[in-house]
Write a protein that holds these residues in place. Structure first.
Motif, PDB file in Angstrom:
ATOM      1  N   GLY A 112      -7.774  -0.454  -2.507  1.00 44.77           N
ATOM      2  CA  GLY A 112      -6.616  -1.058  -3.173  1.00 44.77           C
ATOM      3  C   GLY A 112      -5.869  -0.093  -4.061  1.00 44.77           C
ATOM      4  O   GLY A 112      -6.084   1.121  -4.052  1.00 44.77           O
ATOM      5  N   GLY A 113      -5.000  -0.683  -4.866  1.00 44.01           N
ATOM      6  CA  GLY A 113      -3.999   0.073  -5.612  1.00 44.01           C
ATOM      7  C   GLY A 113      -2.672  -0.274  -4.951  1.00 44.01           C
ATOM      8  O   GLY A 113      -2.604  -0.484  -3.729  1.00 44.01           O
ATOM      9  N   LYS A 114      -1.631  -0.359  -5.779  1.00 45.12           N
ATOM     10  CA  LYS A 114      -0.391  -0.984  -5.292  1.00 45.12           C
ATOM     11  C   LYS A 114       0.257  -0.278  -4.099  1.00 45.12           C
ATOM     12  O   LYS A 114       0.661  -0.923  -3.137  1.00 45.12           O
ATOM     13  N   GLY A 115       0.341   1.062  -4.149  1.00 48.01           N
ATOM     14  CA  GLY A 115       0.962   1.763  -3.026  1.00 48.01           C
ATOM     15  C   GLY A 115       0.144   1.582  -1.750  1.00 48.01           C
ATOM     16  O   GLY A 115       0.686   1.340  -0.664  1.00 48.01           O
ATOM     17  N   ILE A 116      -1.164   1.690  -1.889  1.00 50.59           N
ATOM     18  CA  ILE A 116      -2.061   1.535  -0.730  1.00 50.59           C
ATOM     19  C   ILE A 116      -1.872   0.144  -0.119  1.00 50.59           C
ATOM     20  O   ILE A 116      -1.780  -0.016   1.106  1.00 50.59           O
ATOM     21  N   ASN A 117      -1.798  -0.873  -0.964  1.00 48.13           N
ATOM     22  CA  ASN A 117      -1.595  -2.228  -0.433  1.00 48.13           C
ATOM     23  C   ASN A 117      -0.279  -2.320   0.330  1.00 48.13           C
ATOM     24  O   ASN A 117      -0.205  -2.938   1.383  1.00 48.13           O
ATOM     25  N   VAL A 118       0.766  -1.693  -0.220  1.00 49.55           N
ATOM     26  CA  VAL A 118       2.060  -1.732   0.480  1.00 49.55           C
ATOM     27  C   VAL A 118       1.877  -1.135   1.881  1.00 49.55           C
ATOM     28  O   VAL A 118       2.330  -1.708   2.876  1.00 49.55           O
ATOM     29  N   SER A 119       1.169   0.000   1.985  1.00 49.00           N
ATOM     30  CA  SER A 119       0.941   0.596   3.313  1.00 49.00           C
ATOM     31  C   SER A 119       0.157  -0.348   4.213  1.00 49.00           C
ATOM     32  O   SER A 119       0.449  -0.478   5.411  1.00 49.00           O
ATOM     33  N   LYS A 120      -0.857  -1.030   3.657  1.00 49.12           N
ATOM     34  CA  LYS A 120      -1.656  -1.956   4.477  1.00 49.12           C
ATOM     35  C   LYS A 120      -0.759  -3.042   5.081  1.00 49.12           C
ATOM     36  O   LYS A 120      -0.842  -3.350   6.264  1.00 49.12           O
ATOM     37  N   TYR A 121       0.123  -3.606   4.251  1.00 46.36           N
ATOM     38  CA  TYR A 121       1.001  -4.675   4.755  1.00 46.36           C
ATOM     39  C   TYR A 121       2.074  -4.104   5.701  1.00 46.36           C
ATOM     40  O   TYR A 121       2.426  -4.736   6.692  1.00 46.36           O
ATOM     41  N   LEU A 122       2.561  -2.890   5.396  1.00 52.02           N
ATOM     42  CA  LEU A 122       3.576  -2.284   6.277  1.00 52.02           C
ATOM     43  C   LEU A 122       3.029  -2.080   7.687  1.00 52.02           C
ATOM     44  O   LEU A 122       3.713  -2.322   8.671  1.00 52.02           O
ATOM     45  N   VAL A 123       1.769  -1.624   7.759  1.00 53.38           N
ATOM     46  CA  VAL A 123       1.179  -1.400   9.084  1.00 53.38           C
ATOM     47  C   VAL A 123       1.125  -2.723   9.851  1.00 53.38           C
ATOM     48  O   VAL A 123       1.486  -2.802  11.022  1.00 53.38           O
ATOM     49  N   GLU A 124       0.729  -3.793   9.170  1.00 51.99           N
ATOM     50  CA  GLU A 124       0.662  -5.103   9.825  1.00 51.99           C
ATOM     51  C   GLU A 124       2.064  -5.574  10.237  1.00 51.99           C
ATOM     52  O   GLU A 124       2.221  -6.383  11.144  1.00 51.99           O
ATOM     53  N   LEU A 125       3.079  -5.041   9.539  1.00 51.19           N
ATOM     54  CA  LEU A 125       4.465  -5.395   9.874  1.00 51.19           C
ATOM     55  C   LEU A 125       5.104  -4.364  10.818  1.00 51.19           C
ATOM     56  O   LEU A 125       6.327  -4.292  10.941  1.00 51.19           O
TER      57      LEU A 125
END
Ligand code: F1X
Length: 307
Positions: free
Chosen positions: A37-50
Motif C-alpha cells: 500500500g501507500g497512496k501512489g501504489i494503490n493508484v497503480s493497482k487500480y489503474l492496472v485493473e482499469l
C-alpha cells in the motif's frame, strides 16, 4: 503512461474483530490480510485493473519493502523502486463491527539523495503524467515533491496532506484533497458543500489546475479551469474506506487518459470508488462493470458556481 510515486509506501495490515479488546485482553481473529500500500501504489493497482498503463515507483527498504515489491510483481503491476537501508512501514487498519481505526507509522528516514536516484528512475519510464501520493517520510520536505514536478516534461498530480498542499510551489496539473485536507490547505473550516466549493476554488487560485476532492458520503467534486462539477456518492455497502480516495483518483485519471470528458471522468472516479469501499483494505475488486455504472452517478454543476 502514468508513473506513480510513493515516497512512503506501506504494508497495509487489515484486521477485523467484532469489538476492540478491553485493557489487558487479547482479541483473536483469523480475519486478516496484508496488502502492498501507500497512496501512489494503490493508484497503480487500480489503474492496472482499469487497463491503464502504469509503473509504480518510490522508496522501499528492508523486508517489508521487499514484500511490497514482490506482491506488486505477483499481482502483475509493473514497479521500479529505489531501495534504501531503512525499513518500509507497516500500517494497520482495525475494523470492528461499527468503526474503522487506522494506525500509520511515520516510516523510515530518507536521505535527499534517494530523490536524485528516484528522478533517474522516473525519467527512464518517460511518463506523460506523474502521480505523487501519500505522506512524506522523515527527512524529506515538500521541496522534494516540487523537485520531482520540475524535473521533467511531465504533468504532475499530487495526493498529499493539507500542509504539504499549502507549501508546494511547482506547477501541478491536479491535486486530490479529501475534506480534512481541503480545510488544512486553505485554512478554512469546512461545514458544507459550499465551503468545499470555496476551498476548491482557493486551491485552483493557489496554482492547481484541476482539483478532485473526495468527500466520502457527500460524493466528489471535480474543478477544472472551465467547470465545477459535483457527483453524489453511489449507494453501496461500505466495508472500509481505505483506498477510497486513491481509487477515485485512479478512476478519474484512467478516464482522462482515454480522452473522456471531465464529467465522464468524475463519474468513472465515483463508480470505481464505490466498488473499492465494498472490499476490505486496499484489495482491488473487479472493475470491469464500471462503464455500465457511469450513467447511475448523479452529476450536477452547482448553480452559483457555474462558470
Ligand atoms: O500515511 P499516508 O502516506 O498518508 O497514507 C498511507 C495509507 O494510509 O494510505 C493508503 C490509503 O489511501 C494506505 O494504503 C496507506 O496505509
Amino acid at each position: 503512461m502514468i508513473v506513480t510515486v510513493t515516497l512512503n509506501p506501506a504494508v497495509d495490515h487489515t484486521l477485523a474483530i467484532p469489538d476492540l479488546p478491553e485493557d489487558g485482553e487479547i482479541a483473536r481473529t483469523d480475519d486478516a490480510r496484508v496488502d502492498p500500500g501507500g497512496k501512489g501504489i494503490n493508484v497503480s493497482k487500480y489503474l492496472v485493473e482499469l487497463d491503464t498503463e502504469t509503473t509504480a515507483t518510490g522508496i522501499t527498504g528492508d523486508f517489508l519493502g521487499r514484500f511490497v515489491r514482490d506482491s506488486l510483481t505477483e499481482q502483475g503491476i509493473d514497479s521500479d523502486f529505489v531501495d534504501i537501508e531503512g525499513r518500509t512501514r507497516l500500517n494497520t487498519t482495525i475494523l470492528t463491527d461499527d468503526a474503522e481505526y487506522k494506525l500509520n507509522h511515520d516510516g523510515p528516514t530518507v536521505d535527499g539523495r534517494a530523490i536524485e536516484t528516484l528522478l533517474e528512475t522516473i525519467e527512464h519510464h518517460d511518463p506523460g503524467t506523474v502521480v505523487i501520493g501519500g505522506s512524506l517520510p522523515p527527512g524529506l520536505g515538500p521541496g522534494s515533491i516540487d523537485r520531482i514536478a520540475r524535473a521533467g516534461n511531465w504533468r504532475t498530480a499530487v495526493d498529499v496532506g493539507g500542509t504539504v498542499l499549502r507549501d508546494l510551489n511547482a506547477s501541478y496539473t491536479l491535486c486530490k484533497p479529501n475534506r480534512e485536507e481541503l480545510a488544512v490547505a486553505t485554512d478554512r473550516s469546512i461545514d458544507s458543500l459550499k465551503d468545499c466549493y470555496d476551498a476548491v476554488e482557493q486551491l485552483q487560485a493557489m496554482g492547481y489546475d484541476r482539483v478532485v476532492a473526495s468527500l466520502g458520503a457527500d460524493g466528489a467534486i471535480l474543478a477544472t479551469p472551465d467547470d465545477l462539477l459535483h457527483a453524489a456518492a453511489l449507494e453501496t455497502t461500505v466495508v472500509d474506506t481505505v483506498g477510497a480516495g486513491d481509487s477515485l483518483l485512479a478512476g478519474v485519471l484512467a478516464a482522462l487518459e482515454r480522452g473522456a470528458t471531465d464529467e465522464e471522468a468524475l463519474r468513472a472516479g465515483v463508480a470505481v470508488a464505490a466498488q473499492v469501499v465494498s472490499v476490505p483494505g486496499t484489495t482491488v475488486p473487479p472493475l470491469d462493470d464500471v462503464p455500465t455504472r457511469l450513467e447511475s452517478v448523479p452529476v450536477s454543476s452547482p448553480e452559483p458556481f457555474s462558470r
